[in-house]
Scaffold this active site. Structure first.
Site, PDB file in Angstrom:
ATOM      1  CG  ASP A   1      -1.710  -1.224   1.415  1.00  0.00           C
ATOM      2  OD1 ASP A   1      -2.131  -1.744   0.377  1.00  0.00           O
ATOM      3  OD2 ASP A   1      -1.914  -1.662   2.552  1.00  0.00           O
TER       4      ASP A   1
ATOM      5  CG  ASP B   1      -2.302   0.019  11.186  1.00  0.00           C
ATOM      6  OD1 ASP B   1      -1.448   0.862  10.848  1.00  0.00           O
ATOM      7  OD2 ASP B   1      -3.323  -0.230  10.505  1.00  0.00           O
TER       8      ASP B   1
ATOM      9  CG  ASP C   1       0.908   5.835   7.142  1.00  0.00           C
ATOM     10  OD1 ASP C   1       0.187   6.818   7.328  1.00  0.00           O
ATOM     11  OD2 ASP C   1       0.563   4.840   6.496  1.00  0.00           O
TER      12      ASP C   1
ATOM     13  CG  LEU D   1      -1.854   7.401  11.107  1.00  0.00           C
ATOM     14  CD1 LEU D   1      -2.204   7.821  12.524  1.00  0.00           C
ATOM     15  CD2 LEU D   1      -1.176   8.559  10.404  1.00  0.00           C
ATOM     16  CG  ASP D   2      -6.481   1.352  10.393  1.00  0.00           C
ATOM     17  OD1 ASP D   2      -6.067   0.563   9.528  1.00  0.00           O
ATOM     18  OD2 ASP D   2      -7.695   1.556  10.600  1.00  0.00           O
TER      19      ASP D   2
ATOM     20  CD  GLU E   1      -5.035  -3.214   9.479  1.00  0.00           C
ATOM     21  OE1 GLU E   1      -5.202  -4.244   8.787  1.00  0.00           O
ATOM     22  OE2 GLU E   1      -4.896  -2.088   8.974  1.00  0.00           O
TER      23      GLU E   1
ATOM     24  CD  GLU F   1      -0.898  -1.842   8.355  1.00  0.00           C
ATOM     25  OE1 GLU F   1      -1.813  -2.058   9.142  1.00  0.00           O
ATOM     26  OE2 GLU F   1      -0.982  -1.032   7.421  1.00  0.00           O
ATOM     27  CD  GLU F   2       3.160   1.751   7.707  1.00  0.00           C
ATOM     28  OE1 GLU F   2       3.826   1.549   6.663  1.00  0.00           O
ATOM     29  OE2 GLU F   2       1.937   1.970   7.684  1.00  0.00           O
TER      30      GLU F   2
HETATM   31  P1  AHM Z   1     -10.635   0.092   1.149  1.00  0.00           P
HETATM   32  O1  AHM Z   1     -10.143   1.419   0.709  1.00  0.00           O
HETATM   33  O2  AHM Z   1     -10.243  -1.038   0.236  1.00  0.00           O
HETATM   34  O3  AHM Z   1     -12.111   0.085   1.445  1.00  0.00           O
HETATM   35  O4  AHM Z   1      -9.866  -0.243   2.523  1.00  0.00           O
HETATM   36  C1  AHM Z   1     -10.164   0.408   3.709  1.00  0.00           C
HETATM   37  C2  AHM Z   1      -9.546  -0.341   4.840  1.00  0.00           C
HETATM   38  C3  AHM Z   1      -9.917   0.231   6.176  1.00  0.00           C
HETATM   39  O5  AHM Z   1     -10.958  -0.501   6.776  1.00  0.00           O
HETATM   40  C4  AHM Z   1      -8.645   0.128   6.964  1.00  0.00           C
HETATM   41  O6  AHM Z   1      -8.571   1.131   7.939  1.00  0.00           O
HETATM   42  C5  AHM Z   1      -7.603   0.325   5.912  1.00  0.00           C
HETATM   43  O7  AHM Z   1      -8.147  -0.212   4.733  1.00  0.00           O
HETATM   44  C6  AHM Z   1      -6.340  -0.410   6.242  1.00  0.00           C
HETATM   45  O8  AHM Z   1      -5.305   0.060   5.460  1.00  0.00           O
HETATM   46  P2  AHM Z   1      -4.097   0.926   6.122  1.00  0.00           P
HETATM   47  O9  AHM Z   1      -3.706   0.241   7.406  1.00  0.00           O
HETATM   48  O10 AHM Z   1      -3.032   0.828   5.083  1.00  0.00           O
HETATM   49  O11 AHM Z   1      -4.580   2.301   6.338  1.00  0.00           O
HETATM   50 MG    MG Z   2      -4.351  -0.371   8.891  1.00  0.00          MG
END
Ligand code: AHM
Ligand code: MG
Length: 332
Positions: free
Chosen positions: A63, A115, A69, A117-118, A274, A92-93
């Site tokens: 991602d 995680d 983050d 910064l989710d 998560e 996660e990073e």
């Molecule tokens: P989406 O954009 O495919 O709907 O994904 C959203 C999801 C969230 O529920 C979650 O917070 C996030 O993806 C997790 O990704 P990250 O930790 O990289 O922010």
């Molecule tokens: Mg996340």
């Protein structure tokens, strides 16, 4: 006037609830609280400091990684290093674990998963994001450095878990396995204050939360469940930050789901950083968390740090209802 209970006071009062309490977990939770206050500060000033926007990096799951983050990740790691209460971090990073060694760190009993910064896709548009954390008692000998097996533990082994939601106000919600409590940051005194004691999720609820854009890629059972929600005229809410979506579900009731899809057969969200911590919190509040095959999240075997899973989490009645559709259309 009603006496305000700060996070520090609350944690110290509850220390006696922990089995074999030595004060280490208490101190670790307090230090996490401090770290998230600093992250909160950075998020509030992010636009001004020009640290918004994507850094030129990807995380191990491919991602986009945003600058905040990286900032949050570095800050949590630094805080844990100076805390001395944590033997290592899996984030996660970062691809691998970060053992924390030092004069007083080596003997720590606990490791942290996070995680930092989710919901990073929301940062640039001023929408709520969050920090998720979980704490495990390490399996390895406390006299040496921690190793990856200390982190590859099922959710049922968590000793504490929490999240901080950087929303219209900043809230820290956590559990040590004796219920769930919520603290709101009072910016005037810089303290998290107990605002939501003993949180209980409603037995049922009218909200369902899912990225409907993937509808055609979902398994049949999930699609039928969503059609049912639609026919029942339930209310769809989706922020795209798991912390914020689960937080609303915790308080208002309903369900948050991120199912597996035809192009992501293992799901998107990470079990360790998560789904397990959020499941521990929701279960402790009286809710349910399963994957989209019907298995309890917290009992899933974990073999790799960045393992992914599908998830359906929320009010018992609604998650059970979705599980009924999953069962009926198993394999389709
Ligand atoms: P989406 O954009 O495919 O709907 O994904 C959203 C999801 C969230 O529920 C979650 O917070 C996030 O993806 C997790 O990704 P990250 O930790 O990289 O922010
Ligand atoms: Mg996340």
């Amino acid at each position: 006037m009603k006496r305000i209970l700060t996070l520090d006071e609350f944690i110290l009062q509850r220390q006696k609830d922990f089995k074999h309490a030595s004060g280490e977990l208490t101190a670790l939770l307090r230090d996490i609280g401090v770290a998230t206050k600093i992250i909160n500060n950075a998020i509030n000033k992010a636009g001004l400091l020009n640290i918004l926007g994507a850094a030129d990096q990807s995380n191990t799951s491919g991602d986009d990684v945003q600058k905040l983050d990286i900032y949050s990740n570095d800050l949590l790691i630094d805080c844990m290093k100076s805390s001395g209460q944590c033997a290592g971090i899996a984030s996660e990073e970062n691809e691998g674990i970060i053992p924390i060694s030092g004069v007083h760190d080596v003997s720590s009993k606990y490791v942290m998963v996070t995680d930092p910064l989710d919901g990073s896709s929301n940062i640039d548009v001023n929408v709520s994001v969050g920090t998720i954390f979980g704490i495990y008692r390490r399996l390895s000998d406390v006299d040496g450095p921690c190793n990856v097996n200390d982190f590859l533990q099922k959710g049922t082994e968590l000793v504490a878990a929490g999240y901080v939601l950087y929303g219209t106000s900043t809230m820290l919600v956590f559990t040590t396995g004796n219920g769930v409590n919520g603290f709101t940051l009072d910016p005037s005194i810089g303290e998290f204050c107990l605002s939501h004691p003993n949180i209980r999720i409603p037995q049922t609820g009218n909200f369902y939360s899912v990225n409907q854009g993937y509808y055609l890629k979902f398994p049949t059972g999930v699609r039928r469940f969503l059609s049912h929600c639609f026919e029942e005229k339930r209310t769809l809410r989706y922020i795209g930050s798991m912390v914020a979506d689960v937080h609303r579900t915790l308080f208002k009731g309903g369900i948050f789901t991120y199912p597996y899809t035809s192009d992501k057969p293992g799901g998107k969200l990470r079990l360790l950083y998560e789904c397990n911590p959020m499941s521990f919190i929701v279960e402790q509040a009286g809710g349910v968390a399963i994957d989209c095959h019907g298995n309890r999240i917290m009992e899933q075997e974990i073999t790799e740090l960045h393992q992914k899973t599908s998830i359906a989490i929320g009010s018992p009645d609604i998650v059970e209802e979705m599980n009924g559709f999953i069962e009926r259309f198993k394999g389709q």
